[in-house]
Design a protein around this motif. Structure first.
Motif, PDB file in Angstrom:
ATOM      1  N   GLY A   1      40.212  36.624  41.358  1.00  0.00           N
ATOM      2  CA  GLY A   1      40.689  36.279  42.692  1.00  0.00           C
ATOM      3  C   GLY A   1      41.403  37.465  43.302  1.00  0.00           C
ATOM      4  O   GLY A   1      41.006  38.629  43.085  1.00  0.00           O
ATOM      5  N   SER A   2      42.509  37.213  44.009  1.00  0.00           N
ATOM      6  CA  SER A   2      43.170  38.309  44.715  1.00  0.00           C
ATOM      7  C   SER A   2      43.810  39.309  43.745  1.00  0.00           C
ATOM      8  O   SER A   2      43.634  40.518  43.878  1.00  0.00           O
ATOM      9  CB  SER A   2      44.219  37.756  45.676  1.00  0.00           C
ATOM     10  OG  SER A   2      45.153  36.975  44.961  1.00  0.00           O
TER      11      SER A   2
ATOM     12  N   ASP B   1      32.370  33.380  37.694  1.00  0.00           N
ATOM     13  CA  ASP B   1      33.412  32.597  38.347  1.00  0.00           C
ATOM     14  C   ASP B   1      32.873  31.203  38.625  1.00  0.00           C
ATOM     15  O   ASP B   1      31.668  31.022  38.815  1.00  0.00           O
ATOM     16  CB  ASP B   1      33.847  33.265  39.664  1.00  0.00           C
ATOM     17  CG  ASP B   1      35.274  32.905  40.050  1.00  0.00           C
ATOM     18  OD1 ASP B   1      36.111  33.819  40.116  1.00  0.00           O
ATOM     19  OD2 ASP B   1      35.553  31.702  40.260  1.00  0.00           O
TER      20      ASP B   1
ATOM     21  N   ARG C   1      33.611  29.621  41.277  1.00  0.00           N
ATOM     22  CA  ARG C   1      33.518  29.496  42.733  1.00  0.00           C
ATOM     23  C   ARG C   1      32.484  30.494  43.260  1.00  0.00           C
ATOM     24  O   ARG C   1      32.639  31.716  43.081  1.00  0.00           O
ATOM     25  CB  ARG C   1      34.886  29.727  43.369  1.00  0.00           C
ATOM     26  CG  ARG C   1      35.892  28.680  42.904  1.00  0.00           C
ATOM     27  CD  ARG C   1      37.297  29.103  43.181  1.00  0.00           C
ATOM     28  NE  ARG C   1      37.631  28.980  44.585  1.00  0.00           N
ATOM     29  CZ  ARG C   1      38.837  29.248  45.090  1.00  0.00           C
ATOM     30  NH1 ARG C   1      39.793  29.654  44.301  1.00  0.00           N
ATOM     31  NH2 ARG C   1      39.078  29.111  46.363  1.00  0.00           N
TER      32      ARG C   1
ATOM     33  N   ARG D   1      33.706  33.402  45.477  1.00  0.00           N
ATOM     34  CA  ARG D   1      34.373  34.506  44.780  1.00  0.00           C
ATOM     35  C   ARG D   1      33.368  35.384  44.045  1.00  0.00           C
ATOM     36  O   ARG D   1      33.534  36.599  43.965  1.00  0.00           O
ATOM     37  CB  ARG D   1      35.415  33.966  43.811  1.00  0.00           C
ATOM     38  CG  ARG D   1      36.631  33.454  44.542  1.00  0.00           C
ATOM     39  CD  ARG D   1      37.799  33.278  43.613  1.00  0.00           C
ATOM     40  NE  ARG D   1      39.022  33.151  44.393  1.00  0.00           N
ATOM     41  CZ  ARG D   1      40.208  32.900  43.859  1.00  0.00           C
ATOM     42  NH1 ARG D   1      40.332  32.767  42.571  1.00  0.00           N
ATOM     43  NH2 ARG D   1      41.262  32.799  44.621  1.00  0.00           N
TER      44      ARG D   1
ATOM     45  N   THR E   1      31.932  37.602  46.666  1.00  0.00           N
ATOM     46  CA  THR E   1      32.903  38.610  47.128  1.00  0.00           C
ATOM     47  C   THR E   1      33.015  39.766  46.145  1.00  0.00           C
ATOM     48  O   THR E   1      33.009  40.940  46.535  1.00  0.00           O
ATOM     49  CB  THR E   1      34.291  37.952  47.314  1.00  0.00           C
ATOM     50  OG1 THR E   1      34.157  36.900  48.260  1.00  0.00           O
ATOM     51  CG2 THR E   1      35.324  38.951  47.809  1.00  0.00           C
TER      52      THR E   1
END
Lengths: 232, 425
Positions: B43-44, B66, B68, B71, B74
Motif C-alpha cells: 500500500g502507501s 495483493d 486488491r 493496488r 498501481t
C-alpha cells in the motif's frame, strides 16, 4: 544543537478519528466479566454474535475452564469458531483438550483445520493417531494442517509417521511435512532427545526432500555439531 | 545458413563489442547478480519502501501479489514505469508468487496481522524477507518468526530502518565509545495517544455491504485475524484503531524505538524483567521497564515530535556522564559535555534507503542484516509485554528465560492469539 545536512520534513498531523462503533458492537462490561457471566452470555440463545465473540476472548484471557462446553459448542460456527479457539487454546484444564479432540470427528473444512491447528499449538499428543490419519487422507489442506500439528507435538513416534508420509507426498504437502519434520526435530532436541533429533535431520538431508527444508536440516546439523564443541 | 565456425573464420579481426551495445553500462550489475524481489501487500508505506528497491542497481522487482486489484495495478504501473518495460507480474494468491524459483526475496508490507504468517510461509519457500513493522501480533508470533528464519537459515530484515540512520548511529557510537558513561536508562518514544491510543478498540464497526470479491477479497484481507463484519474504514487504514489488527501506540512506534534502544545498548538478545504501566487511554502514557542488569527502559508518549523537538520516533540514551536524544528530524540534543563530539550527519530520511541497501547487500553476501528476526523478536516481545501490562493496568514481572510473566496467569494467557482458520504459524 547538532544540525543535519538536509532540511527536516514537516511533522505529521494527527490522524482523523475513526467512525464510532454502534452500541451493539461495543465490548463494555464483557471486558471485565467473570467466568459465570461469560458462560451465561455464551449459552443464552438471544446473545448476539458480537457478545459471544467478546465473551470467548475474555474466557481465553481468564482461561476459564467453566466455559469449555460453551466454547466447544461454537467450534463449528463459521464466524465464531476462531473466537471459540481463542477461548479454548489457553485453558490448561484437560477438558479443553478433550473438547478440541472431540471436535475432530464432527467438523469439516476450515473449521476442522482450525481445531487441528489449536491441538498442534497445545502439543496435544493424544490427538496424534487421528492427526496421522488426516495427514494421510485425500484432503490436502487438512493433511498439511495435520502434519504441522504433528510436528509441533514433536516426539519420536510422530517423526516416523511424518517421514513415512513425506516419502509419498508431493508439492505443497511434501513441503509442509518436511517443515513439520524440522519442527519435530527441534522439539525432540529441546526435550533432551538429541540423537533422535539429529537422526531426523540427517534423514531430511536427502536429495528427495524439498530444497528449503533440506538446507535447513543441513544447517541444523552444523549448528548442533558446533554447539557441543567436541575436540577434533 | 552459415555455421558459427564459418562466421568466425570469415571474420577479419576479433570483434570487440562495447558493453553499451549489450545494454550494459560501465559498473552495471549483471542480471544474474541482482537480488530479485517480489512484493506482497503493498500500500502507501510499502510503495515508499518499494521506491528504494527500484533505485538500487543490485535489486530488481518482478512481481506483486495483493488481494486488491487496484493496488496490484498501481504497483505494476509504478514498477513498469521505473524499468521501462511491462514485466512486473501480478498475483492474487501468495502461494503462486512464492512458488517462483527466480525470486530471491520478498517485500512484505501488508497489514500487521499478516506480517508473521506470510514471513514464515516465505521462509518455508526458501525466500529472504524484508518486512514492515510491527512484525508480529503477539509474543508467540514474535518467537515463531525468529524460529522460522533460524530453521530455514533465511535472512530477515525488519522495517526498523533507523538502525541505518546516521544520526541514530552517531548516538549509538557515543554510548559505545564510553562518552556517556555507564548506561542508566533508555527512553523510547511510543505512538502518541492522539494518533494511536495505547488501548486500541476491541469493538466492531457497523456492517457495510461487501464490495465485489474481485475488488476486495474480505476473507483474504482478514486473513488470520478474527472474523468481523466488513466496514470500508478498516481497509482504508482504519484497521490500526482496532485490537484485532493492531497493537496500539506501544507497538506502532515501540517496534521502532524500543528496537533502537536494544540495538544501541546491545540488548538485542533479551527483554526487560519488569513493566509498570502509567496513564489512561487518553493523554500521555508511559510504561516504565527495567532490565535484569538494572538499566531502565521508559516507553513514553512524548507527542509526535518529542519534548525536545527531535522528531517522530525519537529515542534517548542516558548514561552516568551524559545523554543524547535524536529522532526523525535528525537533530541531536545532548548534555553540554557531549556537544563537542557531535558532527553533521546525513538526514534521517536516508535511513530507509540505507536499510534496504543493507538488506540487498546481505542477501548477496549471505550475512545477517542488522534488524534480523532474532533482534526483531526481542524488541517486539518487549513491546507486547508492555502492551499486555497496559491492558491489565498492573505492573508485570517477566522471566526472559522462560518467556513468561511471573506474577499474572491472565497476562500469560494473553501471550498468544488464536489465528483464524485455516491460517497458522
Amino acid at each position: 544543537m547538532q544540525q543535519p545536512i538536509t532540511p527536516a520534513p514537516k511533522p505529521q498531523a494527527a490522524k482523523p478519528k475513526p467512525p464510532e462503533p454502534p452500541p451493539h458492537f461495543q465490548e463494555g462490561a464483557i471486558a471485565k466479566m467473570d467466568a459465570a457471566g461469560l458462560v451465561k452470555i455464551l449459552t443464552t440463545p438471544s446473545s448476539s454474535e458480537f457478545q459471544k465473540a467478546k465473551a470467548c476472548m475474555r474466557a481465553g484471557e481468564l482461561a476459564a475452564k467453566e466455559a469449555v462446553p460453551a466454547l466447544a459448542a461454537l467450534l463449528d460456527d463459521e464466524h465464531l469458531s476462531v473466537y471459540a479457539r481463542y477461548g479454548l487454546e489457553p485453558i490448561t484444564d484437560p477438558s479443553a483438550g478433550d473438547a478440541l479432540r472431540a471436535a475432530l470427528t464432527k467438523l469439516k473444512g476450515d473449521r476442522l483445520i482450525g481445531v487441528v491447528n489449536s491441538l498442534g499449538k497445545r502439543r496435544d499428543a493424544k490427538s496424534a493417531p487421528t492427526l496421522v490419519k488426516m495427514m494421510n487422507g485425500a484432503d490436502q489442506d487438512l493433511a498439511r494442517a495435520a502434519a504441522a500439528a504433528l510436528g509441533s507435538i514433536g516426539n519420536e513416534a510422530v517423526s516416523k509417521d511424518l517421514l513415512a508420509t513425506m516419502n509419498k507426498a508431493t508439492g505443497l504437502t511434501k513441503m509442509a511435512i518436511a517443515d513439520a519434520c524440522l519442527v519435530c526435530a527441534e522439539r525432540m532436541i529441546a526435550d533432551g532427545k538429541r540423537e533422535q533429533g539429529l537422526a531426523l535431520y540427517a534423514t531430511l538431508s536427502a536429495p528427495s526432500v524439498p530444497k528449503a527444508a533440506r538446507l535447513g536440516a543441513m544447517q541444523a546439523i552444523i549448528s548442533q555439531e558446533i554447539s557441543i564443541a567436541r575436540p577434533r | 545458413m552459415p555455421t558459427r565456425r564459418q562466421i568466425l573464420k570469415s571474420a577479419v579481426a576479433p570483434m570487440i563489442v562495447p558493453s553499451y551495445v549489450l545494454g550494459q553500462r560501465a559498473g552495471a550489475v549483471a542480471p544474474s547478480d541482482k537480488v530479485v524481489f517480489g512484493g506482497i501487500g503493498i500500500g502507501s508505506r510499502g510503495a515508499h519502501v518499494l521506491s528504494k528497491i527500484l533505485i538500487i542497481p543490485e535489486a530488481k522487482f518482478v512481481a506483486i501479489c495483493d488481494v486488491r486489484d487496484e493496488r496490484r495495478e498501481t504497483i505494476k504501473s509504478t514498477v513498469d514505469k521505473a524499468y521501462g518495460n511491462r514485466d512486473c507480474q501480478m498475483y492474487g494468491d501468495q502461494y503462486e508468487v512464492l512458488a517462483r524459483s527466480d525470486i530471491d526475496a520478498f517485500l512484505i508490507a501488508t497489514g500487521d496481522r499478516w506480517h508473521t504468517p506470510l514471513s514464515i510461509i516465505a521462509a518455508q519457500h526458501g525466500k529472504d524477507v524484508y518486512c514492515e513493522k510491527p512484525c508480529s501480533m503477539s509474543i508467540e508470533e514474535s518467537w515463531a518468526l525468529a524460529d522460522a528464519f533460524r530453521r530455514y537459515n533465511r535472512l530477515y530484515q525488519a522495517g526498523c530502518q533507523r538502525r541505518n540512520g546516521a544520526n541514530f548511529v552517531l548516538c549509538r557510537e557515543l554510548l559505545k565509545a564510553g562518552h556517556l558513561g555507564k548506561l542508566k536508562a533508555l527512553y523510547a518514544n511510543v505512538g502518541p495517544s492522539v494518533n494511536w491510543p495505547p488501548l486500541p478498540s476491541r469493538d466492531w464497526l457497523e456492517e457495510e455491504p461487501l464490495p465485489p470479491k474481485q475488488v476486495l477479497d474480505w476473507d483474504r484481507w482478514l486473513g488470520p485475524a478474527p472474523w468481523r463484519p466488513y466496514h470500508s474504514s478498516y481497509v482504508r487504514g482504519g484497521w490500526r484503531n482496532f485490537y484485532d489488527f493492531h497493537g496500539g501506540g506501544i507497538l506502532e512506534w515501540g517496534s521502532h524505538t524500543v528496537d533502537l534502544c536494544h540495538w544501541a545498548a546491545d540488548l538485542d538478545h533479551t527483554q526487560p524483567v519488569e513493566y509498570e504501566p502509567v496513564g489512561t487511554n487518553v493523554g500521555p502514557y508511559f510504561v516504565n521497564c527495567r532490565y535484569e542488569n538494572g538499566v531502565k527502559l521508559v516507553m513514553r508518549d512524548n507527542g509526535w515530535n518529542g519534548a525536545l523537538n527531535t522528531g517522530s520516533c525519537s529515542f534517548k540514551i542516558e548514561g552516568e556522564d551524559g545523554w543524547v536524544e535524536t529522532g526523525d528530524q535528525s537533530t541531536i540534543e545532548c548534555s553540554d559535555n557531549i556537544k563537542p563530539l557531535l558532527r553533521p550527519t546525513e538526514h534521517a530520511r536516508m535511513a530507509l534507503e540505507n536499510h534496504m541497501r543493507e538488506f540487498v547487500h546481505c542477501v548477496r553476501n549471505r550475512t545477517n542484516p542488522s534488524a534480523n528476526a532474532d533482534a526483531a523478536a526481542n524488541s517486539h516481545v518487549t513491546c507486547h509485554a508492555a502492551f499486555i501490562a497496559y491492558q491489565l493496568g498492573k505492573t508485570l514481572t517477566w522471566d526472559p528465560a522462560k518467556s513468561a510473566f511471573t506474577n499474572s496467569d491472565i497476562a500469560n494467557n494473553m501471550r498468544s492469539r488464536a489465528l483464524r482458520e485455516p491460517w497458522r504459524i
